[in-house]
Scaffold this motif. Structure first.
Motif, PDB file in Angstrom:
ATOM      1  N   ILE A  61      43.873  -1.007 -44.222  1.00 54.09           N
ATOM      2  CA  ILE A  61      42.456  -0.977 -43.858  1.00 54.09           C
ATOM      3  C   ILE A  61      41.734   0.118 -44.640  1.00 54.09           C
ATOM      4  O   ILE A  61      40.643  -0.093 -45.182  1.00 54.09           O
ATOM      5  CB  ILE A  61      42.302  -0.758 -42.337  1.00 54.09           C
ATOM      6  N   LEU A  62      42.365   1.305 -44.710  1.00 55.75           N
ATOM      7  CA  LEU A  62      41.765   2.405 -45.471  1.00 55.75           C
ATOM      8  C   LEU A  62      41.660   2.042 -46.954  1.00 55.75           C
ATOM      9  O   LEU A  62      40.637   2.288 -47.596  1.00 55.75           O
ATOM     10  CB  LEU A  62      42.602   3.674 -45.304  1.00 55.75           C
ATOM     11  N   LYS A  63      42.737   1.457 -47.465  1.00 58.25           N
ATOM     12  CA  LYS A  63      42.745   1.075 -48.876  1.00 58.25           C
ATOM     13  C   LYS A  63      41.682   0.028 -49.159  1.00 58.25           C
ATOM     14  O   LYS A  63      40.969   0.089 -50.168  1.00 58.25           O
ATOM     15  CB  LYS A  63      44.132   0.555 -49.249  1.00 58.25           C
ATOM     16  N   GLU A  64      41.574  -0.947 -48.248  1.00 56.31           N
ATOM     17  CA  GLU A  64      40.590  -2.010 -48.434  1.00 56.31           C
ATOM     18  C   GLU A  64      39.169  -1.469 -48.386  1.00 56.31           C
ATOM     19  O   GLU A  64      38.279  -1.910 -49.118  1.00 56.31           O
ATOM     20  CB  GLU A  64      40.781  -3.075 -47.359  1.00 56.31           C
ATOM     21  N   ALA A  65      38.931  -0.480 -47.520  1.00 56.59           N
ATOM     22  CA  ALA A  65      37.587   0.077 -47.367  1.00 56.59           C
ATOM     23  C   ALA A  65      37.167   0.931 -48.560  1.00 56.59           C
ATOM     24  O   ALA A  65      36.003   0.903 -48.971  1.00 56.59           O
ATOM     25  CB  ALA A  65      37.508   0.897 -46.079  1.00 56.59           C
ATOM     26  N   PHE A  66      38.130   1.676 -49.132  1.00 58.52           N
ATOM     27  CA  PHE A  66      37.759   2.679 -50.130  1.00 58.52           C
ATOM     28  C   PHE A  66      38.166   2.356 -51.563  1.00 58.52           C
ATOM     29  O   PHE A  66      37.727   3.037 -52.492  1.00 58.52           O
ATOM     30  CB  PHE A  66      38.349   4.036 -49.741  1.00 58.52           C
ATOM     31  N   THR A  67      39.005   1.345 -51.768  1.00 56.91           N
ATOM     32  CA  THR A  67      39.411   1.019 -53.139  1.00 56.91           C
ATOM     33  C   THR A  67      38.862  -0.308 -53.623  1.00 56.91           C
ATOM     34  O   THR A  67      38.831  -0.548 -54.831  1.00 56.91           O
ATOM     35  CB  THR A  67      40.956   1.000 -53.265  1.00 56.91           C
ATOM     36  N   VAL A  68      38.450  -1.178 -52.719  1.00 60.61           N
ATOM     37  CA  VAL A  68      37.785  -2.419 -53.140  1.00 60.61           C
ATOM     38  C   VAL A  68      36.326  -2.082 -53.437  1.00 60.61           C
ATOM     39  O   VAL A  68      35.595  -1.635 -52.541  1.00 60.61           O
ATOM     40  CB  VAL A  68      37.873  -3.493 -52.034  1.00 60.61           C
ATOM     41  N   PRO A  69      35.860  -2.248 -54.681  1.00 63.67           N
ATOM     42  CA  PRO A  69      34.521  -1.789 -55.067  1.00 63.67           C
ATOM     43  C   PRO A  69      33.392  -2.300 -54.176  1.00 63.67           C
ATOM     44  O   PRO A  69      32.491  -1.535 -53.808  1.00 63.67           O
ATOM     45  CB  PRO A  69      34.374  -2.304 -56.506  1.00 63.67           C
ATOM     46  N   THR A  70      33.437  -3.589 -53.797  1.00 60.03           N
ATOM     47  CA  THR A  70      32.344  -4.124 -52.970  1.00 60.03           C
ATOM     48  C   THR A  70      32.331  -3.486 -51.584  1.00 60.03           C
ATOM     49  O   THR A  70      31.264  -3.250 -51.011  1.00 60.03           O
ATOM     50  CB  THR A  70      32.469  -5.649 -52.833  1.00 60.03           C
ATOM     51  N   ASN A  71      33.520  -3.208 -51.034  1.00 65.80           N
ATOM     52  CA  ASN A  71      33.583  -2.550 -49.732  1.00 65.80           C
ATOM     53  C   ASN A  71      33.178  -1.082 -49.829  1.00 65.80           C
ATOM     54  O   ASN A  71      32.515  -0.556 -48.936  1.00 65.80           O
ATOM     55  CB  ASN A  71      34.991  -2.663 -49.146  1.00 65.80           C
ATOM     56  N   LEU A  72      33.596  -0.418 -50.908  1.00 67.95           N
ATOM     57  CA  LEU A  72      33.229   0.991 -51.090  1.00 67.95           C
ATOM     58  C   LEU A  72      31.718   1.140 -51.187  1.00 67.95           C
ATOM     59  O   LEU A  72      31.142   2.078 -50.634  1.00 67.95           O
ATOM     60  CB  LEU A  72      33.905   1.546 -52.348  1.00 67.95           C
ATOM     61  N   TYR A  73      31.068   0.201 -51.885  1.00 72.01           N
ATOM     62  CA  TYR A  73      29.607   0.244 -51.977  1.00 72.01           C
ATOM     63  C   TYR A  73      28.986   0.138 -50.593  1.00 72.01           C
ATOM     64  O   TYR A  73      28.037   0.855 -50.262  1.00 72.01           O
ATOM     65  CB  TYR A  73      29.094  -0.890 -52.860  1.00 72.01           C
ATOM     66  N   ARG A  74      29.534  -0.745 -49.762  1.00 74.18           N
ATOM     67  CA  ARG A  74      29.005  -0.917 -48.409  1.00 74.18           C
ATOM     68  C   ARG A  74      29.229   0.334 -47.569  1.00 74.18           C
ATOM     69  O   ARG A  74      28.366   0.723 -46.777  1.00 74.18           O
ATOM     70  CB  ARG A  74      29.644  -2.143 -47.752  1.00 74.18           C
ATOM     71  N   VAL A  75      30.392   0.968 -47.734  1.00 71.82           N
ATOM     72  CA  VAL A  75      30.653   2.222 -47.016  1.00 71.82           C
ATOM     73  C   VAL A  75      29.632   3.279 -47.435  1.00 71.82           C
ATOM     74  O   VAL A  75      29.030   3.961 -46.588  1.00 71.82           O
ATOM     75  CB  VAL A  75      32.089   2.716 -47.293  1.00 71.82           C
ATOM     76  N   CYS A  76      29.430   3.437 -48.747  1.00 74.37           N
ATOM     77  CA  CYS A  76      28.464   4.420 -49.242  1.00 74.37           C
ATOM     78  C   CYS A  76      27.056   4.092 -48.762  1.00 74.37           C
ATOM     79  O   CYS A  76      26.270   4.994 -48.427  1.00 74.37           O
ATOM     80  CB  CYS A  76      28.497   4.460 -50.767  1.00 74.37           C
ATOM     81  N   LEU A  77      26.740   2.797 -48.723  1.00 72.36           N
ATOM     82  CA  LEU A  77      25.419   2.358 -48.275  1.00 72.36           C
ATOM     83  C   LEU A  77      25.151   2.811 -46.841  1.00 72.36           C
ATOM     84  O   LEU A  77      24.097   3.389 -46.536  1.00 72.36           O
ATOM     85  CB  LEU A  77      25.346   0.834 -48.374  1.00 72.36           C
ATOM     86  N   THR A  78      26.108   2.560 -45.954  1.00 67.87           N
ATOM     87  CA  THR A  78      25.899   2.901 -44.547  1.00 67.87           C
ATOM     88  C   THR A  78      25.921   4.417 -44.317  1.00 67.87           C
ATOM     89  O   THR A  78      25.159   4.927 -43.493  1.00 67.87           O
ATOM     90  CB  THR A  78      26.964   2.230 -43.669  1.00 67.87           C
ATOM     91  N   ILE A  79      26.756   5.135 -45.046  1.00 62.86           N
ATOM     92  CA  ILE A  79      26.803   6.588 -44.886  1.00 62.86           C
ATOM     93  C   ILE A  79      25.499   7.224 -45.367  1.00 62.86           C
ATOM     94  O   ILE A  79      24.929   8.094 -44.696  1.00 62.86           O
ATOM     95  CB  ILE A  79      28.017   7.181 -45.629  1.00 62.86           C
ATOM     96  N   CYS A  80      25.015   6.802 -46.531  1.00 62.37           N
ATOM     97  CA  CYS A  80      23.745   7.336 -47.046  1.00 62.37           C
ATOM     98  C   CYS A  80      22.594   7.015 -46.089  1.00 62.37           C
ATOM     99  O   CYS A  80      21.685   7.836 -45.898  1.00 62.37           O
ATOM    100  CB  CYS A  80      23.452   6.774 -48.431  1.00 62.37           C
ATOM    101  N   ALA A  81      22.634   5.821 -45.496  1.00 62.35           N
ATOM    102  CA  ALA A  81      21.592   5.453 -44.534  1.00 62.35           C
ATOM    103  C   ALA A  81      21.579   6.405 -43.353  1.00 62.35           C
ATOM    104  O   ALA A  81      20.502   6.812 -42.869  1.00 62.35           O
ATOM    105  CB  ALA A  81      21.802   4.012 -44.063  1.00 62.35           C
TER     106      ALA A  81
END
Length: 554
Positions: A279-299
């Motif tokens: 789950i951690l790997k999928e969230a932070f190493t898959v580029p499309t998921n990482l973008y979404r993580v960064c999107l929500t954190i910046c928001a």
């Protein structure tokens, strides 16, 4: 239409996605109401604590007057923000609890934590350590609400009204705020400022809402998407049929369940046997998921430091700075502020978020907020005495500007409810794939509460004069204005439109390079993704059958 008969228009839907009319039934709305009510947890606390803390009886129990001005600011900041600090922990553990015991039992346990914390707080008898501990435990429960509530609602709502349904959670945040503000005002007027009931009666709202939510959870069923994640497809189909008010064998129900199961199966196949590390790997190493993580954190960072949350928390103090005098009058003006924000949340939920879309609604709200913050900052720059002189009397010309500043605080609240405060929950709940949804929502909400804690903890000290280590009210509002403008620019370039899409189709939005997603992601996505989930799944199944036949022939 067959027979030339037009289907009735639903003005609260972005578009007709082909759902049977039975889908929009009382069971769906009852479930949305039950989990939307979790939003009141934050609203009640944000609306209550400043008024309760300012009561003379509460201050007397902690010997507040015996401390220096700076110490008083620190104590007030600690008491007010301790729930946010506890909420960071609550948000972080929410995904573990949601994925382990499900959305329903997660709701029940957070209600128990919530009541336990309030019991400790009310029984502290002036002991600051116990007050802090009780507020922290409240936060452990309350911090789970923006994970459990929006995730459950997003998982059961049809795509065409998912924005409306999720924004009901936001609406209950403001309902909690309004009830808290008016309870504070009513107790101040009718019970006096020197009795224990002045702050204990309003605080009991916490218990009322926690018990109500717990009882309502007894009549709800687990999320079908969670059940599929637990390999209970048959039960998921039964629950989905109940929510959609259709037979389990109905094409719409079968195809919707198939779409969810297919999407989850693909996620599991891609990360087979990888467990939590996967789950951690999928969230932070898959580029499309990482973008979404960064999107929500910046928001979360930009929304919380725009200052609107701290205005809600410290509204009585800020109205006093802008020229409102008298405790009763300050609390009344604050209560009206709550009504303005509730109205904005309702307008956003019913007429904007699924009609003009998430991004436009967010930009509209940020624009209102930015204009308001700039006006208030300019007013305080022109009349710096308000932030530095106790009891300063406004001149007639300054009084008119003061009324304008108070109106702008109302407008900023309206903009906050239209924009950041609605979208931060909605985008977080609907962007992520099922396998990592609970984890990423928890991560985003942990950042939400960490930044809310930082802002709530800092504002009382920021408002202090420069000579006492603060940046004054003027500097505080200018900093809010700058962050709000930066947030608007960031949203314009970085945030894609998600309205009208099924949860299983979000990946299409992120197929472009990261710097193009905000501007062109929605245009680039396959328009077929905007069709009804059962139609999309039908295409997926057909495509797979054809592919299988080709492989057999080969």
């Amino acid at each position: 239409m067959a027979g030339g008969v037009k289907k009735p228009v639903n003005i609260f839907r972005l578009q007709d996605l082909g759902e049977p009319k039975e889908v929009f039934n009382w069971r769906l709305w009852f479930a949305v109401f039950s989990f939307g009510l979790l939003g009141a947890a934050r609203g009640v606390d944000e609306g209550l604590i400043s008024g309760a803390f300012n009561s003379k009886h509460f201050q007397g129990t902690i010997n507040y007057s015996s401390y220096t001005t700076v110490e008083q600011a620190n104590i007030k900041a600690n008491v007010s923000s301790m729930v946010q600090l506890g909420s960071v922990g609550g948000a972080l553990i929410a995904f573990l609890i949601c994925d382990k015991i499900g959305r329903i039992w997660a709701t029940r346990q957070l209600c128990l934590l919530w009541v336990l914390g309030i019991a400790i707080f009310m029984g502290a008898n002036g002991n600051l350590s116990a007050i802090y501990a009780g507020r922290f435990i409240v936060g452990l429960g309350v911090g789970q609400t923006p994970v459990v509530g929006p995730v459950y609602i997003a998982e059961i709502a049809p795509a065409s009204v998912r924005g409306l349904c999720t924004c009901i959670f936001t609406g209950f945040v403001y309902l909690g705020i309004v009830l808290a503000y008016f309870t504070n005002y009513g107790c101040q007027v009718n019970l006096g400022d020197t009795t224990a009931a002045r702050w204990e009666v309003p605080t009991s709202l916490h218990v009322i809402f926690a018990v109500l939510i717990f009882v309502l959870s007894l009549f709800q069923y687990e999320s079908p998407r969670y059940l599929i994640k637990q390999d209970q497809s048959d039960k998921a189909a039964q629950v989905m049929a109940r929510l959609r008010n259709l037979p389990p064998g109905h094409d719409y129900v079968v195809q919707e369940i198939n779409a969810i199961a297919s999407s989850h199966r693909e996620e599991m196949e891609a990360t087979a046997g990888s467990g939590w590390l996967g789950i951690l790997k999928e969230a932070f190493t898959v580029p499309t998921n990482l973008y979404r993580v960064c999107l929500t954190i910046c928001a979360q960072i930009l929304s919380q430091w725009s200052g609107a949350g701290s205005i809600t928390l410290y509204a009585p103090d800020l109205f006093k700075i802008l020229g409102i005098t008298g405790t009763d009058r300050t609390l009344l003006v604050t209560a009206v502020f709550g009504i303005v924000k509730l109205t904005a949340a309702v307008v956003c939920a019913l007429f904007l978020v699924d009609f003009i879309g998430r991004k436009r609604s967010l930009l509209l709200g940020i624009t209102f907020q930015a204009v308001s913050m700039i006006y208030v900052a300019g007013f305080l720059t022109a009349v710096p005495e308000l932030g530095g002189q106790e009891g300063y009397v406004l001149s007639p010309s300054q009084s008119g500007l003061s009324k304008g500043a108070i109106a702008m605080i109302y407008i900023s609240g309206f903009g906050w409810a239209l924009g950041w405060n609605s979208m931060q929950y909605l985008l977080t709940a609907e962007l992520f794939p099922l396998r990592i949804r609970a984890f990423c929502t928890s991560l985003a909400m942990a950042f939400h509460f960490a930044n809310q804690y930082g802002n709530a903890r800092a504002v009382p000290n920021m408002l202090l004069p420069l000579k006492l280590g603060g940046i004054s009210p003027t500097g505080t509002f200018w900093s809010f204005a700058i962050v709000t403008v930066l947030g608007g620019v960031w949203v314009f370039f970085m945030v894609p439109e998600t309205a009208g899409r099924s949860l299983e189709s979000m990946d299409r939005l992120f197929s472009l390079p990261w710097y193009k997603i905000g501007r062109y992601g929605n245009r680039n996505a396959d328009r077929s993704d905007l069709e009804s989930p059962h139609i999309a799944e039908e295409k997926v199944i057909t495509g797979r059958v054809v592919l299988d036949e080709v492989e057999k022939k080969a």
